[in-house]
Scaffold this motif. Structure first.
Motif, PDB file in Angstrom:
ATOM      1  N   ASN A  13       7.562   7.516  -1.693  1.00  0.00           N
ATOM      2  CA  ASN A  13       7.459   7.735  -0.246  1.00  0.00           C
ATOM      3  C   ASN A  13       8.673   8.493   0.265  1.00  0.00           C
ATOM      4  N   TYR A  33       5.401  13.267   4.107  1.00  0.00           N
ATOM      5  CA  TYR A  33       5.463  11.904   3.582  1.00  0.00           C
ATOM      6  C   TYR A  33       5.517  10.863   4.700  1.00  0.00           C
ATOM      7  N   ASP A  35       3.597  11.008   7.300  1.00  0.00           N
ATOM      8  CA  ASP A  35       2.286  11.121   7.937  1.00  0.00           C
ATOM      9  C   ASP A  35       1.290  10.261   7.157  1.00  0.00           C
ATOM     10  N   LEU A  36       0.778   9.216   7.781  1.00  0.00           N
ATOM     11  CA  LEU A  36      -0.145   8.327   7.091  1.00  0.00           C
ATOM     12  C   LEU A  36      -1.427   9.044   6.677  1.00  0.00           C
ATOM     13  N   ASP A  37      -1.851  10.033   7.449  1.00  0.00           N
ATOM     14  CA  ASP A  37      -3.043  10.800   7.076  1.00  0.00           C
ATOM     15  C   ASP A  37      -2.848  11.484   5.721  1.00  0.00           C
ATOM     16  N   TRP A  39      -1.078  10.411   3.140  1.00  0.00           N
ATOM     17  CA  TRP A  39      -1.222   9.440   2.059  1.00  0.00           C
ATOM     18  C   TRP A  39      -2.672   9.009   1.881  1.00  0.00           C
ATOM     19  N   MET A  40      -3.412   8.930   2.968  1.00  0.00           N
ATOM     20  CA  MET A  40      -4.816   8.569   2.841  1.00  0.00           C
ATOM     21  C   MET A  40      -5.599   9.694   2.168  1.00  0.00           C
ATOM     22  N   ASN A  83      11.306   6.208   2.492  1.00  0.00           N
ATOM     23  CA  ASN A  83      10.665   5.129   3.247  1.00  0.00           C
ATOM     24  C   ASN A  83      10.101   4.064   2.315  1.00  0.00           C
ATOM     25  N   LEU A  88       2.585   1.763   3.035  1.00  0.00           N
ATOM     26  CA  LEU A  88       1.510   2.736   2.823  1.00  0.00           C
ATOM     27  C   LEU A  88       0.242   2.103   2.265  1.00  0.00           C
ATOM     28  N   ALA A  91      -3.092   0.989   4.327  1.00  0.00           N
ATOM     29  CA  ALA A  91      -3.827   2.137   4.880  1.00  0.00           C
ATOM     30  C   ALA A  91      -4.585   2.869   3.793  1.00  0.00           C
ATOM     31  N   MET A  92      -3.957   3.077   2.635  1.00  0.00           N
ATOM     32  CA  MET A  92      -4.638   3.766   1.541  1.00  0.00           C
ATOM     33  C   MET A  92      -5.780   2.915   0.994  1.00  0.00           C
TER      34      MET A  92
END
Length: 452
Positions: A13, A33, A35-37, A39-40, A83, A88, A91-92
Motif C-alpha cells: 500500500n 495507492y 484511491d480505494l477504487d 485497489w478494487m 499506508n 484495504l 473493500a477489496m
C-alpha cells in the motif's frame, strides 16, 4: 501428474514496492495507492485471473540506513509514503468472491490482544479469506517510534513471535467453544457464558488473562505465512507456516532452500508438503519475446539505482552509501533480514557480487529474479523453476502497476491453464480450503494443540 503452480500477486500500500523509480513511468498508476477504487480494480483483475492471494507487504518504519538518513527514501518514494494494508482488505473483499488476502503484520510492537480481534474481524468480513504473514520487523526507524532504543536481536525477535502466536492461537481457538454463540432470542441468550473461556495466559512477554472479544470466525486462525529464511526463521516456519515466502536468486539456491524447508517440516513432525513454498519473482510478459524485452528496457529507464541501494540498506542493515560501487558484497552478519544477505552471498557459489551488480539487479523486482518474455517463454521458465526446485509457486511482483497484473492475467494465466499448471476455477470454501487444506488448521499445527 503435473504439479499445479500457486500464484500470488505481491504488492504494497505505497507508491512503489520493489521497483523503485518506476512510479514515474507514464503508465504506472502507483500514485493511486490512496484511491480505494484503484485497489478494487486490482482485486477484480486478479480474481478474473484466478490468482490465489493478493499478498500485501508492510513495514513499520522508513528506510533510513542508506546514508544514515531517510532522505533518499522520502525523495525517491522508496516504500514511502506507506499506508496500512489492513484497511484495504474489506473493500477489496466486497467486490470479489474468491480472491484471498494475506497481510503482513509485525509482532514486535503491538500487543496480541487487539491484533487478534482485528484479524477475527477481517476473517468475518471476508468470509474466511484472510492470511497473516508473520514478521518480526527489521527497521530500527520503526522500533524507536514505539519508544524503544532499537530492534531486539534477530533470534530474540523470534522468541517474542513464538509467544505472540501462542496468545493469538489461544484467543482464536480456545476462548470460544464452537456452539458458544446461539443468538437465542426466545431464551434471551447471545452467547453461553459457560462456553466462553478466559485463556489465562502468563508468559515471559505477555499477560493475557481474559476472553477473546470476537466470536469464532470462519477460519478461526487465519492462514499463517512466514517469510524468514535464516536458520531461526526456518525453524519458526517449520512450526507455524502454512505458506513460506522466500526470495532465491537462482534455481540452485531455491532448490537448497526448498529442500531445507522440507527437511525442517519433517523434523517438526509435519508432512513435508504441508507448507506451500512461494518464491518471489517479477515477470514482464508481452505478446512476443521482443515486445517483452522492449518493455523491460523501457522500465529500466525509470528504475532508480539509489532507490535500490536504499532498499538493500534497509533490508540488510548495511549502509551501502559507505561502500564503493565496485566493492564486493561478502557474506556479512546483520540484525535485519539475514536471508537477503545470504541470498546474494550464496546465489552463485564462488561469485562475488559487486555493489553495482546488486543495485542493477534490485532496481527491477527487488531481491527476486526477473523473468521476461512471451506467455510461452515465461510459462516455460516458471514450469522449469517448479519442476527443478520443488517450489510450489510464486509471489509475483510488479514493475509497473496495474499493467503487470493485466499482463499476468490476460497473457500468462491462459498459457498456464492450457498446460494444466493453473486452475480454471477456484475451489469453494475459505482461503485455507481453497489452498488445499481444511476449514481449520491441521492437527499438526500449534494452533490446533491449544484447543479445549
Amino acid at each position: 501428474m503435473t504439479k499445479p503452480i500457486a500464484i500470488n500477486a505481491f504488492s504494497m500500500n505505497t507508491i512503489s514496492h520493489l521497483s523503485p523509480g518506476t512510479w514515474r513511468h507514464p503508465r504506472d498508476e502507483g500514485r493511486r495507492y490512496v484511491d480505494l477504487d484503484y485497489w478494487m480494480e486490482v482485486a477484480r483483475t486478479l480474481e478474473r485471473g484466478k490468482i490465489d492471494v493478493l499478498f500485501l507487504a508492510d513495514v513499520l518504519g522508513v528506510y533510513d540506513v542508506y546514508g544514515g538518513s531517510p532522505a533518499a527514501a522520502i525523495r525517491g518514494g522508496v516504500q514511502f509514503p506507506l499506508n496500512d494494508p489492513l484497511a484495504l482488505i474489506p473493500a477489496m473483499a466486497s467486490v470479489t468472491e474468491h480472491l484471498g488476502f494475506a497481510m503482513t503484520a509485525a509482532v514486535s510492537y503491538e500487543h496480541p490482544f487487539p491484533f487478534a480481534r482485528r484479524m477475527s474481524t477481517l476473517d468475518h468480513l471476508t468470509k474466511g479469506r484472510v492470511g497473516w504473514n508473520v514478521v518480526t520487523g527489521y527497521l530500527n526507524s520503526g522500533a524507536v517510534n514505539f519508544g524503544v532504543s532499537g530492534q531486539e536481536a534477530h533470534d530474540r525477535r523470534y522468541d517474542i513471535a513464538e509467544e505472540y502466536l501462542e496468545v493469538c492461537y489461544k484467543l482464536w481457538e480456545r476462548s470460544w467453544e464452537d456452539d458458544a454463540r446461539s443468538a437465542d432470542a426466545a431464551g434471551d441468550v447471545v452467547a453461553d457464558p459457560a462456553r466462553v473461556h478466559p485463556i489465562a495466559h502468563r508468559g515471559e512477554f505477555f499477560q493475557v488473562p481474559g476472553i477473546h472479544l470476537s466470536e469464532p470466525s470462519p477460519q478461526r486462525t487465519p492462514v499463517i505465512y512466514q517469510a524468514g529464511a535464516s536458520a531461526r526463521g526456518v525453524r519458526f516456519a517449520a512450526a507455524h507456516g502454512e505458506g513460506v515466502f522466500v526470495a532465491a536468486q537462482t534455481k540452485a539456491a531455491l532448490a537448497r532452500q526448498v529442500r531445507g524447508l522440507r527437511e525442517a517440516l519433517a523434523a517438526a513432525g509435519r508432512p513435508t508438503d504441508s507448507a506451500k513454498v512461494l518464491n518471489q519473482q517479477t515477470v514482464i510478459v508481452a505478446e512476443t519475446d521482443a515486445e517483452a524485452h522492449r518493455l523491460f528496457e523501457e522500465y529500466l529507464l525509470y528504475a532508480s539505482t539509489e532507490g535500490a541501494l536504499t532498499l538493500l540498506s534497509g533490508w540488510t542493515g548495511i549502509d551501502f552509501a559507505e561502500l564503493g560501487m565496485e566493492s564486493t558484497f561478502e557474506d556479512q552478519e546483520g540484525n535485519a533480514i539475514q536471508s537477503v544477505i545470504q541470498a546474494f552471498s550464496s546465489a552463485d557459489p564462488g561469485r562475488s557480487w559487486s555493489i553495482r551488480e546488486i543495485a542493477e539487479h534490485v532496481r527491477i523486482g527487488g531481491d527476486g529474479p526477473v523473468l521476461v518474455g512471451s506467455p510461452t517463454t515465461v510459462a516455460d521458465q516458471l514450469e522449469s523453476w517448479v519442476d527443478e526446485t520443488d517450489v510450489d509457486g510464486f509471489n509475483l511482483a510488479a514493475a509497473v502497476v496495474p499493467e503487470a497484473w493485466t499482463q499476468i492475467v490476460d497473457l500468462l494465466v491462459p498459457e498456464l491453464q492450457k498446460r494444466g499448471r493453473h486452475k480454471v476455477d477456484y475451489e469453494p470454501g475459505t482461503l485455507r480450503e481453497k489452498l488445499g487444506g481444511g476449514a481449520r488448521v491441521a492437527p499438526w499445527h500449534p494452533a490446533a494443540r491449544v484447543r479445549i
